[in-house]
Write a protein that holds these residues in place. Structure first.
Motif, PDB file in Angstrom:
ATOM      1  N   GLY A 260     -35.881  53.808 -32.741  1.00  0.00           N
ATOM      2  CA  GLY A 260     -37.104  53.122 -33.149  1.00  0.00           C
ATOM      3  C   GLY A 260     -38.071  52.883 -32.014  1.00  0.00           C
ATOM      4  O   GLY A 260     -38.767  51.862 -31.984  1.00  0.00           O
ATOM      5  N   LEU A 261     -38.152  53.830 -31.087  1.00  0.00           N
ATOM      6  CA  LEU A 261     -39.010  53.699 -29.916  1.00  0.00           C
ATOM      7  C   LEU A 261     -40.310  54.462 -30.102  1.00  0.00           C
ATOM      8  O   LEU A 261     -40.319  55.587 -30.623  1.00  0.00           O
ATOM      9  CB  LEU A 261     -38.298  54.225 -28.669  1.00  0.00           C
ATOM     10  N   ALA A 262     -41.394  53.855 -29.660  1.00  0.00           N
ATOM     11  CA  ALA A 262     -42.696  54.521 -29.643  1.00  0.00           C
ATOM     12  C   ALA A 262     -43.054  54.852 -28.199  1.00  0.00           C
ATOM     13  O   ALA A 262     -42.855  54.035 -27.303  1.00  0.00           O
ATOM     14  CB  ALA A 262     -43.763  53.628 -30.262  1.00  0.00           C
ATOM     15  N   ARG A 263     -43.593  56.034 -28.002  1.00  0.00           N
ATOM     16  CA  ARG A 263     -43.894  56.493 -26.650  1.00  0.00           C
ATOM     17  C   ARG A 263     -45.261  56.007 -26.193  1.00  0.00           C
ATOM     18  O   ARG A 263     -46.223  55.976 -26.959  1.00  0.00           O
ATOM     19  CB  ARG A 263     -43.838  58.027 -26.607  1.00  0.00           C
ATOM     20  N   VAL A 264     -45.343  55.623 -24.910  1.00  0.00           N
ATOM     21  CA  VAL A 264     -46.568  55.068 -24.326  1.00  0.00           C
ATOM     22  C   VAL A 264     -46.988  55.908 -23.130  1.00  0.00           C
ATOM     23  O   VAL A 264     -46.168  56.205 -22.254  1.00  0.00           O
ATOM     24  CB  VAL A 264     -46.350  53.608 -23.877  1.00  0.00           C
ATOM     25  N   ALA A 265     -48.247  56.286 -23.085  1.00  0.00           N
ATOM     26  CA  ALA A 265     -48.813  56.962 -21.914  1.00  0.00           C
ATOM     27  C   ALA A 265     -49.715  55.957 -21.188  1.00  0.00           C
ATOM     28  O   ALA A 265     -49.396  54.784 -21.070  1.00  0.00           O
ATOM     29  CB  ALA A 265     -49.571  58.221 -22.330  1.00  0.00           C
ATOM     30  N   TRP A 266     -50.851  56.402 -20.707  1.00  0.00           N
ATOM     31  CA  TRP A 266     -51.784  55.541 -19.987  1.00  0.00           C
ATOM     32  C   TRP A 266     -53.139  56.220 -19.947  1.00  0.00           C
ATOM     33  O   TRP A 266     -53.269  57.402 -20.266  1.00  0.00           O
ATOM     34  CB  TRP A 266     -51.303  55.293 -18.552  1.00  0.00           C
ATOM     35  N   CYS A 267     -54.159  55.491 -19.544  1.00  0.00           N
ATOM     36  CA  CYS A 267     -55.462  56.119 -19.313  1.00  0.00           C
ATOM     37  C   CYS A 267     -56.143  55.568 -18.071  1.00  0.00           C
ATOM     38  O   CYS A 267     -57.301  55.863 -17.820  1.00  0.00           O
ATOM     39  CB  CYS A 267     -56.359  56.017 -20.539  1.00  0.00           C
ATOM     40  N   ALA A 268     -55.416  54.774 -17.289  1.00  0.00           N
ATOM     41  CA  ALA A 268     -55.930  54.315 -15.993  1.00  0.00           C
ATOM     42  C   ALA A 268     -54.747  54.210 -15.044  1.00  0.00           C
ATOM     43  O   ALA A 268     -53.815  53.453 -15.301  1.00  0.00           O
ATOM     44  CB  ALA A 268     -56.628  52.963 -16.135  1.00  0.00           C
ATOM     45  N   ARG A 269     -54.785  54.988 -13.973  1.00  0.00           N
ATOM     46  CA  ARG A 269     -53.675  54.980 -13.027  1.00  0.00           C
ATOM     47  C   ARG A 269     -54.199  55.131 -11.606  1.00  0.00           C
ATOM     48  O   ARG A 269     -55.268  55.698 -11.388  1.00  0.00           O
ATOM     49  CB  ARG A 269     -52.683  56.116 -13.313  1.00  0.00           C
ATOM     50  N   GLY A 270     -53.413  54.633 -10.642  1.00  0.00           N
ATOM     51  CA  GLY A 270     -53.836  54.707  -9.249  1.00  0.00           C
ATOM     52  C   GLY A 270     -52.885  55.483  -8.363  1.00  0.00           C
ATOM     53  O   GLY A 270     -53.091  55.538  -7.156  1.00  0.00           O
ATOM     54  N   PHE A 271     -51.838  56.084  -8.955  1.00  0.00           N
ATOM     55  CA  PHE A 271     -50.834  56.845  -8.203  1.00  0.00           C
ATOM     56  C   PHE A 271     -50.175  55.967  -7.134  1.00  0.00           C
ATOM     57  O   PHE A 271     -49.872  56.420  -6.031  1.00  0.00           O
ATOM     58  CB  PHE A 271     -51.449  58.095  -7.579  1.00  0.00           C
ATOM     59  N   ASP A 272     -49.950  54.691  -7.495  1.00  0.00           N
ATOM     60  CA  ASP A 272     -49.409  53.754  -6.513  1.00  0.00           C
ATOM     61  C   ASP A 272     -47.923  53.949  -6.231  1.00  0.00           C
ATOM     62  O   ASP A 272     -47.385  53.324  -5.323  1.00  0.00           O
ATOM     63  CB  ASP A 272     -49.663  52.320  -6.955  1.00  0.00           C
ATOM     64  N   ALA A 273     -47.252  54.810  -6.993  1.00  0.00           N
ATOM     65  CA  ALA A 273     -45.857  55.111  -6.678  1.00  0.00           C
ATOM     66  C   ALA A 273     -45.752  55.910  -5.384  1.00  0.00           C
ATOM     67  O   ALA A 273     -44.734  55.852  -4.696  1.00  0.00           O
ATOM     68  CB  ALA A 273     -45.199  55.885  -7.819  1.00  0.00           C
ATOM     69  N   ILE A 274     -46.825  56.639  -5.046  1.00  0.00           N
ATOM     70  CA  ILE A 274     -46.805  57.451  -3.821  1.00  0.00           C
ATOM     71  C   ILE A 274     -47.925  57.077  -2.864  1.00  0.00           C
ATOM     72  O   ILE A 274     -47.772  57.227  -1.646  1.00  0.00           O
ATOM     73  CB  ILE A 274     -46.880  58.959  -4.150  1.00  0.00           C
ATOM     74  N   ALA A 275     -49.052  56.590  -3.378  1.00  0.00           N
ATOM     75  CA  ALA A 275     -50.189  56.235  -2.516  1.00  0.00           C
ATOM     76  C   ALA A 275     -49.995  54.827  -1.972  1.00  0.00           C
ATOM     77  O   ALA A 275     -49.701  53.896  -2.725  1.00  0.00           O
ATOM     78  CB  ALA A 275     -51.498  56.334  -3.294  1.00  0.00           C
ATOM     79  N   SER A 276     -50.181  54.661  -0.677  1.00  0.00           N
ATOM     80  CA  SER A 276     -49.894  53.369  -0.046  1.00  0.00           C
ATOM     81  C   SER A 276     -51.132  52.533   0.263  1.00  0.00           C
ATOM     82  O   SER A 276     -50.988  51.388   0.687  1.00  0.00           O
ATOM     83  CB  SER A 276     -49.114  53.598   1.259  1.00  0.00           C
ATOM     84  N   ASP A 277     -52.316  53.086   0.052  1.00  0.00           N
ATOM     85  CA  ASP A 277     -53.550  52.343   0.341  1.00  0.00           C
ATOM     86  C   ASP A 277     -53.973  51.554  -0.897  1.00  0.00           C
ATOM     87  O   ASP A 277     -54.444  52.146  -1.878  1.00  0.00           O
ATOM     88  CB  ASP A 277     -54.658  53.317   0.753  1.00  0.00           C
ATOM     89  N   PRO A 278     -53.810  50.238  -0.911  1.00  0.00           N
ATOM     90  CA  PRO A 278     -54.130  49.461  -2.113  1.00  0.00           C
ATOM     91  C   PRO A 278     -55.563  49.626  -2.592  1.00  0.00           C
ATOM     92  O   PRO A 278     -55.812  49.667  -3.802  1.00  0.00           O
ATOM     93  CB  PRO A 278     -53.847  48.019  -1.689  1.00  0.00           C
ATOM     94  N   ARG A 279     -56.507  49.729  -1.672  1.00  0.00           N
ATOM     95  CA  ARG A 279     -57.911  49.858  -2.085  1.00  0.00           C
ATOM     96  C   ARG A 279     -58.154  51.191  -2.797  1.00  0.00           C
ATOM     97  O   ARG A 279     -58.879  51.245  -3.802  1.00  0.00           O
ATOM     98  CB  ARG A 279     -58.834  49.710  -0.878  1.00  0.00           C
ATOM     99  N   ALA A 280     -57.568  52.250  -2.295  1.00  0.00           N
ATOM    100  CA  ALA A 280     -57.719  53.551  -2.954  1.00  0.00           C
ATOM    101  C   ALA A 280     -57.044  53.540  -4.322  1.00  0.00           C
ATOM    102  O   ALA A 280     -57.552  54.113  -5.293  1.00  0.00           O
ATOM    103  CB  ALA A 280     -57.130  54.648  -2.071  1.00  0.00           C
ATOM    104  N   VAL A 281     -55.875  52.885  -4.406  1.00  0.00           N
ATOM    105  CA  VAL A 281     -55.164  52.786  -5.681  1.00  0.00           C
ATOM    106  C   VAL A 281     -56.024  52.080  -6.721  1.00  0.00           C
ATOM    107  O   VAL A 281     -56.206  52.558  -7.849  1.00  0.00           O
ATOM    108  CB  VAL A 281     -53.827  52.037  -5.485  1.00  0.00           C
TER     109      VAL A 281
END
Length: 272
Positions: free
Chosen positions: A188-209
């Motif tokens: 009974g799971l519904a899948r979720v995507a996104w439409c705003a992301r900052g690639f913060d899993a790999i990018a370390s600059d908070p302002r750029a994220v």
């Protein structure tokens, strides 16, 4: 009748039928006109499979929620990959700003730190399924048995900790092959995507994220953020993001807040 927000797959094996039919067409083309036409036809017939697997918000194999149906300046804040050493500080930050989020957690990490999972729920946030072991490099290529285990074990882990299994699922790195749909329907799971992301899993600059996330903001946007990344700066990025959301007049909303109202079909947000 508008589509509901929470939409588990209804026909998880439908792709087998159209893939089989497409291959029958390929055989006929190859037999009639030879490999000069048959080979391109075969390659073309596999495009929908690759598109459905490698495009995070593709609805080829199952419904995917890509934004929330609201015109208010509200976003759904989603935080992947916890629980982690960042979790309590993020919860404190959200409390100070009166914001709520959905934490898409990894089952193995939840089992090691159940007190953080219970604290997330106690503070009014919700949980999502983000697989049991987070096989980042190969989740998109796993077979049906492995995918079923990844999803089912996460459901069991979180249900054992909180008493309730999640309703929402996010694929690892957002990529989901055809075999994901069947266990989503089963649980009974519904899948979720996104439409705003900052690639913060790999990018370390908070302002750029935060700048990248801001380019995707719109009413009802689903914001993708992370915690516990190796670079250690997710909390800084989250702090800056929350401050920026407030400065732009945005609050947060959960889909559960909207499900009692008349739902509209999920739409694309503008791309970041």
């Amino acid at each position: 009748m508008p589509a509901p927000l929470h939409r588990p797959p209804r026909h998880p094996h439908a792709w087998i039928t159209w893939l089989s039919l497409s291959q029958l067409v390929v055989v006929l083309v190859w037999w009639r006109w030879g490999w000069h036409w048959g080979l391109p036809a075969m390659l073309l017939s596999h495009v929908p499979v690759w598109w459905g697997t490698l495009k995070p918000d593709s609805r080829v194999f199952s419904p995917v929620l890509r934004r929330l149906p609201t015109d208010a300046r509200q976003v759904w804040l989603t935080i992947d990959d916890g629980p982690s050493d960042d979790t309590l500080a993020i919860l404190d930050l959200l409390d100070r700003h009166g914001m709520r989020a959905t934490f898409f957690v990894i089952g193995d990490r939840a089992a090691r730190r159940p007190e953080l999972i219970r604290e997330i729920v106690r503070r009014g946030h919700t949980l999502g399924n983000h697989s049991q072991t987070h096989p980042q490099a190969w989740f998109w290529a796993l077979g049906p048995r492995q995918l079923r285990q990844e999803i089912a074990r996460n459901q069991s882990t979180l249900a054992a900790i909180t008493g309730t299994a999640p309703r929402w699922f996010r694929a690892v790195v957002g990529l989901a092959n055809p075999f994901v749909a069947a266990p989503l329907r089963e649980h009974g799971l519904a899948r979720v995507a996104w439409c705003a992301r900052g690639f913060d899993a790999i990018a370390s600059d908070p302002r750029a994220v935060v700048a990248r996330i801001e380019r995707g903001l719109a009413p009802g946007a689903i914001v993708l953020a992370h915690e516990g990344s190796p670079h250690g700066r997710n909390l800084e990025a989250m702090t800056l993001l929350v401050q920026r959301l407030e400065a732009l007049g945005y609050g947060t909303v959960l889909p559960e807040d909207l499900e009692t109202a008349e739902a509209a079909p999920a739409l694309f947000c503008k791309a970041p």
